[in-house]
Design a protein around this motif. Sequence first.
Motif, PDB file in Angstrom:
ATOM      1  N   ARG A 191       0.866  -1.189   0.000  1.00  0.00           N
ATOM      2  CA  ARG A 191       0.000   0.000   0.000  1.00  0.00           C
ATOM      3  C   ARG A 191       0.892   1.224   0.000  1.00  0.00           C
ATOM      4  O   ARG A 191       1.727   1.419   0.895  1.00  0.00           O
ATOM      5  N   PHE A 192       0.698   2.082  -1.032  1.00  0.00           N
ATOM      6  CA  PHE A 192       1.515   3.271  -1.215  1.00  0.00           C
ATOM      7  C   PHE A 192       0.633   4.515  -1.111  1.00  0.00           C
ATOM      8  O   PHE A 192      -0.537   4.503  -1.539  1.00  0.00           O
ATOM      9  N   CYS A 193       1.210   5.583  -0.574  1.00  0.00           N
ATOM     10  CA  CYS A 193       0.465   6.816  -0.303  1.00  0.00           C
ATOM     11  C   CYS A 193       1.013   7.970  -1.138  1.00  0.00           C
ATOM     12  O   CYS A 193       2.139   7.917  -1.665  1.00  0.00           O
ATOM     13  N   HIS A 194       0.214   9.035  -1.235  1.00  0.00           N
ATOM     14  CA  HIS A 194       0.647  10.259  -1.896  1.00  0.00           C
ATOM     15  C   HIS A 194       1.779  10.884  -1.082  1.00  0.00           C
ATOM     16  O   HIS A 194       1.683  11.018   0.144  1.00  0.00           O
ATOM     17  N   LEU A 195       2.840  11.270  -1.765  1.00  0.00           N
ATOM     18  CA  LEU A 195       4.008  11.835  -1.082  1.00  0.00           C
ATOM     19  C   LEU A 195       3.948  13.337  -0.960  1.00  0.00           C
ATOM     20  O   LEU A 195       4.658  13.917  -0.124  1.00  0.00           O
ATOM     21  N   ARG A 196       3.145  14.004  -1.752  1.00  0.00           N
ATOM     22  CA  ARG A 196       3.052  15.466  -1.699  1.00  0.00           C
ATOM     23  C   ARG A 196       1.703  15.885  -2.271  1.00  0.00           C
ATOM     24  O   ARG A 196       0.983  15.084  -2.859  1.00  0.00           O
ATOM     25  N   GLY A 197       1.409  17.174  -2.121  1.00  0.00           N
ATOM     26  CA  GLY A 197       0.154  17.702  -2.629  1.00  0.00           C
ATOM     27  C   GLY A 197      -0.931  17.755  -1.570  1.00  0.00           C
ATOM     28  O   GLY A 197      -0.713  17.412  -0.397  1.00  0.00           O
ATOM     29  N   PRO A 198      -2.114  18.173  -1.968  1.00  0.00           N
ATOM     30  CA  PRO A 198      -3.219  18.286  -0.987  1.00  0.00           C
ATOM     31  C   PRO A 198      -3.649  16.948  -0.392  1.00  0.00           C
ATOM     32  O   PRO A 198      -4.259  16.923   0.677  1.00  0.00           O
ATOM     33  N   ARG A 199      -3.327  15.830  -1.026  1.00  0.00           N
ATOM     34  CA  ARG A 199      -3.723  14.513  -0.519  1.00  0.00           C
ATOM     35  C   ARG A 199      -2.519  13.755   0.047  1.00  0.00           C
ATOM     36  O   ARG A 199      -2.489  12.531   0.045  1.00  0.00           O
ATOM     37  N   GLU A 200      -1.559  14.482   0.547  1.00  0.00           N
ATOM     38  CA  GLU A 200      -0.351  13.853   1.060  1.00  0.00           C
ATOM     39  C   GLU A 200      -0.685  12.933   2.238  1.00  0.00           C
ATOM     40  O   GLU A 200      -1.417  13.307   3.160  1.00  0.00           O
ATOM     41  N   GLY A 201      -0.158  11.726   2.210  1.00  0.00           N
ATOM     42  CA  GLY A 201      -0.408  10.753   3.264  1.00  0.00           C
ATOM     43  C   GLY A 201      -1.574   9.826   2.989  1.00  0.00           C
ATOM     44  O   GLY A 201      -1.682   8.775   3.643  1.00  0.00           O
ATOM     45  N   GLU A 202      -2.465  10.154   2.063  1.00  0.00           N
ATOM     46  CA  GLU A 202      -3.593   9.285   1.754  1.00  0.00           C
ATOM     47  C   GLU A 202      -3.148   8.168   0.812  1.00  0.00           C
ATOM     48  O   GLU A 202      -2.348   8.394  -0.098  1.00  0.00           O
ATOM     49  N   PRO A 203      -3.650   6.945   1.007  1.00  0.00           N
ATOM     50  CA  PRO A 203      -3.247   5.844   0.118  1.00  0.00           C
ATOM     51  C   PRO A 203      -3.866   6.000  -1.267  1.00  0.00           C
ATOM     52  O   PRO A 203      -4.941   6.600  -1.437  1.00  0.00           O
ATOM     53  N   TYR A 204      -3.177   5.463  -2.241  1.00  0.00           N
ATOM     54  CA  TYR A 204      -3.714   5.482  -3.601  1.00  0.00           C
ATOM     55  C   TYR A 204      -4.932   4.559  -3.673  1.00  0.00           C
ATOM     56  O   TYR A 204      -4.930   3.444  -3.120  1.00  0.00           O
ATOM     57  N   SER A 205      -5.947   5.034  -4.359  1.00  0.00           N
ATOM     58  CA  SER A 205      -7.169   4.261  -4.531  1.00  0.00           C
ATOM     59  C   SER A 205      -7.334   3.914  -6.010  1.00  0.00           C
ATOM     60  O   SER A 205      -6.554   4.330  -6.869  1.00  0.00           O
ATOM     61  N   LEU A 206      -8.394   3.152  -6.300  1.00  0.00           N
ATOM     62  CA  LEU A 206      -8.638   2.755  -7.683  1.00  0.00           C
ATOM     63  C   LEU A 206      -8.956   3.952  -8.564  1.00  0.00           C
ATOM     64  O   LEU A 206      -8.684   3.929  -9.770  1.00  0.00           O
ATOM     65  N   VAL A 207      -9.501   5.020  -7.989  1.00  0.00           N
ATOM     66  CA  VAL A 207      -9.802   6.226  -8.769  1.00  0.00           C
ATOM     67  C   VAL A 207      -8.519   6.891  -9.253  1.00  0.00           C
ATOM     68  O   VAL A 207      -8.497   7.533 -10.313  1.00  0.00           O
ATOM     69  N   ASP A 208      -7.427   6.749  -8.510  1.00  0.00           N
ATOM     70  CA  ASP A 208      -6.158   7.368  -8.907  1.00  0.00           C
ATOM     71  C   ASP A 208      -5.484   6.645 -10.070  1.00  0.00           C
ATOM     72  O   ASP A 208      -4.528   7.175 -10.646  1.00  0.00           O
ATOM     73  N   ILE A 209      -5.935   5.456 -10.398  1.00  0.00           N
ATOM     74  CA  ILE A 209      -5.332   4.708 -11.512  1.00  0.00           C
ATOM     75  C   ILE A 209      -6.023   5.154 -12.793  1.00  0.00           C
ATOM     76  O   ILE A 209      -7.005   4.557 -13.253  1.00  0.00           O
ATOM     77  N   CYS A 210      -5.532   6.237 -13.375  1.00  0.00           N
ATOM     78  CA  CYS A 210      -6.061   6.802 -14.621  1.00  0.00           C
ATOM     79  C   CYS A 210      -4.908   7.066 -15.571  1.00  0.00           C
ATOM     80  O   CYS A 210      -3.770   7.329 -15.150  1.00  0.00           O
ATOM     81  N   SER A 211      -5.200   7.034 -16.856  1.00  0.00           N
ATOM     82  CA  SER A 211      -4.177   7.300 -17.862  1.00  0.00           C
ATOM     83  C   SER A 211      -3.692   8.741 -17.752  1.00  0.00           C
ATOM     84  O   SER A 211      -4.489   9.683 -17.761  1.00  0.00           O
ATOM     85  N   GLY A 212      -2.379   8.914 -17.619  1.00  0.00           N
ATOM     86  CA  GLY A 212      -1.781  10.238 -17.479  1.00  0.00           C
ATOM     87  C   GLY A 212      -1.468  10.627 -16.055  1.00  0.00           C
ATOM     88  O   GLY A 212      -0.760  11.623 -15.844  1.00  0.00           O
ATOM     89  N   HIS A 213      -1.950   9.886 -15.057  1.00  0.00           N
ATOM     90  CA  HIS A 213      -1.655  10.199 -13.657  1.00  0.00           C
ATOM     91  C   HIS A 213      -0.306   9.598 -13.254  1.00  0.00           C
ATOM     92  O   HIS A 213       0.146   8.612 -13.832  1.00  0.00           O
TER      93      HIS A 213
ATOM     94  N   VAL B 254       9.044   7.745 -10.048  1.00  0.00           N
ATOM     95  CA  VAL B 254       7.735   8.205 -10.504  1.00  0.00           C
ATOM     96  C   VAL B 254       7.306   7.336 -11.679  1.00  0.00           C
ATOM     97  O   VAL B 254       8.039   7.202 -12.669  1.00  0.00           O
ATOM     98  N   PHE B 255       6.106   6.765 -11.581  1.00  0.00           N
ATOM     99  CA  PHE B 255       5.532   5.955 -12.647  1.00  0.00           C
ATOM    100  C   PHE B 255       4.369   6.719 -13.266  1.00  0.00           C
ATOM    101  O   PHE B 255       3.512   7.252 -12.547  1.00  0.00           O
ATOM    102  N   ARG B 256       4.337   6.747 -14.592  1.00  0.00           N
ATOM    103  CA  ARG B 256       3.222   7.363 -15.322  1.00  0.00           C
ATOM    104  C   ARG B 256       2.299   6.248 -15.826  1.00  0.00           C
ATOM    105  O   ARG B 256       2.753   5.323 -16.501  1.00  0.00           O
ATOM    106  N   VAL B 257       1.015   6.327 -15.489  1.00  0.00           N
ATOM    107  CA  VAL B 257       0.034   5.341 -15.938  1.00  0.00           C
ATOM    108  C   VAL B 257      -0.258   5.604 -17.411  1.00  0.00           C
ATOM    109  O   VAL B 257      -0.667   6.713 -17.786  1.00  0.00           O
TER     110      VAL B 257
END
Length: 614
Positions: free
Chosen positions: A339-361, A384-387
């Motif tokens: 389980r991996f989380c956002h490292l920066r930005g307004p959602r820092e610390g929140e885990p990645y969800s299925l909604v975050d798996i989008c082309s270009g993210h 950094v991985f680009r979907v």
Amino acid sequence: MFDGVTFFTSSLKFIVNQKKMSFSVVGTPTPRYDRPPSGRPGSARPLTSRNPITGEEIPSRAPSRATEKHDRQSAKPQGQTPRQPSARSARTSRPAGMPGLALGYDEGGAQYSSSQKPTTPRQKQPTAWDAPPVPDPDNCPPPSERQKKMYQDYEEDMKQAYKNKNKNDYTEEEIQRVIEEVKEKHPNLDVNKEDIVEKSWTKRQTQATSQYLKKMEAEELLEHNKKLKMVETVMADQLSRAVISDPSQNVRAQMSAGRRPRGSNRSLHDSKVSTASTATENLLSKRVRFGARVLTRNGHDATRELTGFFFSVDNTLTIYEFRQFGKSAKALPFISRGRFCHLRGPREGEPYSLVDICSGHNIHILTAGQHSLPATLKKVPEVVFRVTDVDEEEKRHLLLDGIPSHEQDDVYTRLHIPNKQEYTEKMVLKSIQNNVQKKVRKRAIRTITGLGRFYRKADTSGTGILYRFELEKGLFDFHIDLPPDTLDALFEILDIEEKGELDYSRYMWAVLGCMIEARKSLVRKAFQKIDSGKKGYLSLNDIQKFFNSTFRPSRDPRDTGEVGPLQAFLDAVLPNKKQEEVSFVEFEEYYEGLSLSVDDDEDFYSILRNTWNI
């Protein structure tokens, strides 16, 4: 009595005289074809003879050829050779070049065998090699009428052959069937009959329609096999990890036949697949496959074929790399499941969800604890991985499970709406990119490649991190004028930690934008084809080997003037003529600039395919 004796004596004298006369004949016997036939006046041997005693006529037998030959040979004097026919006797009144009718001798008097036929020497026709060489090519004689006609016929035959080659023998039913198959495989591609039969889908497509369809089917089959290999490997890997790591598997299964044979290993089918601690089947069944690539300037790492799997049950993900070892293919772990989380930005610390798996993210993952990463990526604190693509059908099925069908589209859209801060930052960056792209569209290739060289020259540390004044100086030198307020807002969005420095690649993408992932995927595919040795860079020999010089990569053929297309490409990519290698970043920046000047996706794909024959 006297009369009879006298008559007998006279007859004997007559016969003796005749014999003496026959032996006294010397010289060459008369040829058989010159001797008059028997029975005619003047013949050499009469048909009848008289009995010297009775005087009666006796019919004589015609001598055989062997007898005549023996007689002629016996009539020759000893030591005398047969006389050869003279050249005068061999002369005839026939015209020159006509074969002679005499048997046994040729025109020169030489004797040949009966099996050998006389041959008449032919006059050798002069060829182009017999003519003297032309010292001056400009003074060559003009072509004759016959040569002109031959060239005209050859030109017409070639034109007709090309016309016949491009003809299609498809029936209407076959055309409609191909159209439906293409539409099913490419739902976003607008295809009509004219595109398939005549235009071959694109205006610049050089291959025949049937060959192009076969090539696409082969590529799709290869991608399908890769996906199956990935799924099979991930299922076996994750299933074995979950089962073997379970504490309840420490108790050995009791075998009915007694102890396990010596030397045998514990296999997976001897263990319990479903355990009390983990619901393995439920975990692995609810997954979404996605493609990914590494955002890096290293060519070898940037072209890795990565496939990720997101498990929605516990919001964990894993990434595997597809590797080809000769004829065998393997799927090797690249990022361990976790389980991996956002490292920066307004959602820092929140885990990645299925909604975050989008082309270009982007997905940021710390390199600490990832033992499968290559050494080049372990040097940096995060990767950094680009979907690039997502299995949308499976994603919709998991997100919209239990929601009525008439509300699914609205719910799916709401789930992907970012929060207010992310939306505002996205609109600001998009406005800056649109403004800059309008200014540099006509000089996009020179601007992007030149700006990248400027930043790499300023990066003395090799980390790619530059200060703000260095980044803004590059924009000013290449006439990308932005108001001070816009530059401040841009840096505030990118420099969240307020360090005053940024990676110049992120800064360039934020200002100039980035090509879509479909175009980027084809650029990486072209680089992988040229870099067959997986060195991470391209040599000049590799470029000359794969570059199609008959096709001009620039949209306007007047852009390069009298310079050839290959030289124009090298001048745009290489900073100087002494450099003999092209890095992945330089190759990518060239096509980033080309992408800005080409609006239609099909035109861009055609340029890449025709340039590198992919």
